[in-house]
Scaffold this motif. Structure first.
Motif, short mmCIF file in Angstrom:
data_model
loop_
_atom_site.label_atom_id
_atom_site.label_comp_id
_atom_site.label_asym_id
_atom_site.label_seq_id
_atom_site.Cartn_x
_atom_site.Cartn_y
_atom_site.Cartn_z
N MET A 193 9.70 9.81 -2.93
CA MET A 193 11.23 10.00 -3.10
C MET A 193 11.55 10.30 -4.56
SD MET A 193 12.49 8.94 -0.25
CE MET A 193 11.20 9.88 0.50
N GLY A 194 11.07 10.19 -5.33
CA GLY A 194 11.29 10.35 -6.84
C GLY A 194 11.24 11.89 -6.84
N ALA A 195 10.51 12.72 -6.16
CA ALA A 195 10.37 14.23 -6.52
C ALA A 195 11.48 14.88 -5.62
CB ALA A 195 9.01 14.75 -5.87
N ILE A 196 12.36 14.22 -4.94
CA ILE A 196 13.31 14.67 -4.04
C ILE A 196 14.68 14.96 -5.00
CG2 ILE A 196 15.06 14.33 -2.23
CD1 ILE A 196 12.90 12.82 -0.52
N ARG A 197 15.00 16.17 -4.69
CA ARG A 197 16.42 16.39 -5.22
C ARG A 197 17.48 16.74 -4.21
NH1 ARG A 197 13.64 14.84 -8.78
NH2 ARG A 197 12.98 15.63 -10.84
N ILE A 198 18.58 16.24 -4.49
CA ILE A 198 19.79 16.58 -3.56
C ILE A 198 20.98 17.07 -4.39
CG2 ILE A 198 21.22 15.39 -2.02
CD1 ILE A 198 19.30 13.24 -1.00
N ASP A 199 21.15 17.93 -4.00
CA ASP A 199 22.40 18.84 -4.85
C ASP A 199 21.79 19.10 -6.15
OD1 ASP A 199 23.89 19.19 -2.54
OD2 ASP A 199 24.84 17.30 -2.92
N LYS A 223 1.00 -1.21 0.11
CA LYS A 223 -0.01 -0.06 0.14
C LYS A 223 0.79 1.24 -0.02
CE LYS A 223 -0.52 -0.36 5.07
NZ LYS A 223 -1.19 -0.79 6.08
N LEU A 224 2.05 0.99 0.60
CA LEU A 224 3.03 2.37 0.37
C LEU A 224 3.90 2.35 -0.73
CD1 LEU A 224 3.98 2.20 4.32
CD2 LEU A 224 2.10 3.41 3.15
N ASN A 225 3.81 1.39 -1.75
CA ASN A 225 4.84 1.49 -2.76
C ASN A 225 4.68 2.48 -3.78
OD1 ASN A 225 6.48 0.45 -4.68
ND2 ASN A 225 4.96 -0.35 -5.77
N GLU A 226 3.59 2.94 -4.08
CA GLU A 226 3.23 4.03 -4.99
C GLU A 226 3.60 5.40 -4.30
OE1 GLU A 226 -0.38 6.41 -7.64
OE2 GLU A 226 -0.65 4.19 -6.79
N PRO A 227 2.93 5.86 -3.02
CA PRO A 227 3.19 6.91 -2.45
C PRO A 227 4.64 7.15 -1.98
CG PRO A 227 1.70 5.95 -1.00
CD PRO A 227 1.84 5.24 -2.31
N LEU A 228 5.33 6.12 -1.38
CA LEU A 228 6.69 6.25 -1.22
C LEU A 228 7.60 6.64 -2.36
CD1 LEU A 228 7.59 4.26 1.78
CD2 LEU A 228 8.01 6.61 1.75
N THR A 229 7.29 5.70 -3.48
CA THR A 229 8.19 6.22 -4.62
C THR A 229 8.03 7.19 -5.33
OG1 THR A 229 7.87 3.58 -5.17
CG2 THR A 229 8.74 4.90 -6.87
N LYS A 230 6.73 7.76 -5.40
CA LYS A 230 6.52 9.09 -5.67
C LYS A 230 7.22 10.20 -5.12
CE LYS A 230 2.09 8.67 -8.25
NZ LYS A 230 0.85 9.06 -8.29
N ILE A 254 6.46 20.94 2.19
CA ILE A 254 7.32 22.06 2.63
C ILE A 254 8.41 21.55 3.58
CG2 ILE A 254 6.81 24.07 4.14
CD1 ILE A 254 4.18 24.54 2.80
N SER A 255 7.97 20.89 4.45
CA SER A 255 8.98 20.29 5.58
C SER A 255 10.09 19.50 4.77
CB SER A 255 8.57 19.22 6.47
OG SER A 255 7.38 20.05 7.12
N MET A 256 9.82 18.73 3.61
CA MET A 256 10.90 18.12 2.81
C MET A 256 11.80 19.03 2.09
SD MET A 256 8.53 14.65 1.84
CE MET A 256 9.87 13.93 0.96
N ASP A 282 19.28 4.81 -4.09
CA ASP A 282 19.85 5.57 -3.15
C ASP A 282 18.89 5.62 -1.76
OD1 ASP A 282 21.70 6.17 -4.80
OD2 ASP A 282 20.88 7.89 -5.72
N PHE A 283 17.75 4.95 -1.78
CA PHE A 283 17.05 5.29 -0.46
C PHE A 283 16.56 3.92 -0.13
CE2 PHE A 283 13.81 5.57 -3.49
CZ PHE A 283 12.60 4.91 -3.23
N ALA A 284 16.31 3.78 1.38
CA ALA A 284 16.05 2.32 1.92
C ALA A 284 14.85 2.69 2.73
CB ALA A 284 17.05 1.97 2.77
N VAL A 285 14.04 1.42 2.80
CA VAL A 285 12.91 1.86 3.93
C VAL A 285 12.92 0.66 4.91
CG1 VAL A 285 10.47 1.56 3.75
CG2 VAL A 285 11.35 2.44 1.84
N TYR A 286 12.70 1.02 6.22
CA TYR A 286 12.93 0.24 7.25
C TYR A 286 11.39 -0.04 7.91
CZ TYR A 286 17.77 -0.37 6.32
OH TYR A 286 18.99 -0.68 5.74
N ASN A 287 10.82 -1.00 8.16
CA ASN A 287 9.47 -1.01 8.75
C ASN A 287 9.98 -1.51 10.41
OD1 ASN A 287 7.07 -1.21 10.01
ND2 ASN A 287 6.37 -2.67 8.47
N LEU A 288 9.98 -0.69 11.22
CA LEU A 288 10.28 -0.96 12.77
C LEU A 288 9.43 -2.01 13.20
CD1 LEU A 288 11.27 2.49 14.56
CD2 LEU A 288 12.55 0.85 13.45
N THR A 289 8.28 -2.39 12.72
CA THR A 289 7.22 -3.54 13.38
C THR A 289 8.26 -5.01 13.05
OG1 THR A 289 5.45 -2.49 12.56
CG2 THR A 289 5.27 -4.72 13.08
#
Length: 197
Positions: free
Chosen positions: A101-107, A92-99, A189-191, A115-122
């Motif tokens: 993270m795809g919108a992020i620009r670093i430098d 269920k989080l595949n599409e929102p997280l991919t979108k 805005i925070s991101m 370049d990114f990882a996902v860890y579920n603390l559960t």
């Protein structure tokens, strides 16, 4: 499973195949090899088994298998989620997280999928202190996606923190962020501020 289903553009879509973990099933042929390998990594606990005169009491010196710490891979950005589904990358989080993270620009460069990882603390029930878990990550930027996170280290949602030379941004749960335009805008805005975009 059909081979065509296993050919995907996003390799993280295949993580559901291993959500229960990877298991090793020994056979007769490799049992002997396992015994040799296990004996190489055994050590004796000397401190607890020494007698008063400093000699080791052989009768009570059990063999202790050395446990090696698993190093988490290096990632530019680590996403920490707390989700009931027992998978690091819930479907269920595949599409929102991919979108997102795809919108992020670093430098000025887009963030690649690798370049990114996902860890579920559960999936880490032994983690009782999220700050210790974050301090051990191999990343300098960490996003926490949890509306109901309770910790003294982080007081306000949609805020940045510095922890063990790591930049941490605490946001609402991914599905809460995606639920309405106001939450999306607050998170974005925070991101933008966090990644200096």
């Amino acid at each position: 499973m059909n081979e065509k289903i296993q050919i995907v553009d996003n390799p993280l879509l295949l993580t559901s195949l291993f959500s229960g973990g990877i298991f090793y099933i020994p056979t007769e042929k490799n049992r002997e090899a396992d015994d040799v390998v296990n004996s190489e990594y055994q050590q004796v606990d000397v401190l607890n088994n020494a007698t008063e005169d400093g000699e080791i009491d052989e009768e009570f010196a059990p063999n202790i298998v050395e446990i090696k710490k698993i190093e988490l891979p290096v990632s530019t950005v680590v996403n920490i989620i707390i989700d009931a589904e027992l998978a690091h990358w819930p479907e269920k989080l595949n599409e929102p997280l991919t979108k997102m993270m795809g919108a992020i620009r670093i430098d000025g460069k887009p963030l690649a999928l690798a370049d990114f990882a996902v860890y579920n603390l559960t999936l880490f029930p032994e983690v009782t202190d999220i700050t210790k878990f974050i301090s051990e990550l191999n990343s300098h930027r960490v996003l926490i996606w949890s509306t109901n996170l309770k910790t003294e280290a982080f007081q306000t949602i949609n805020s940045e923190y510095l922890l063990a030379n790591k930049q941490v941004l605490w946001l609402k749960d991914v599905l809460d962020v995606m639920s309405n335009n106001e939450s999306k805008m607050e998170a974005w805005i925070s991101m933008k501020k966090f990644f200096k975009m």
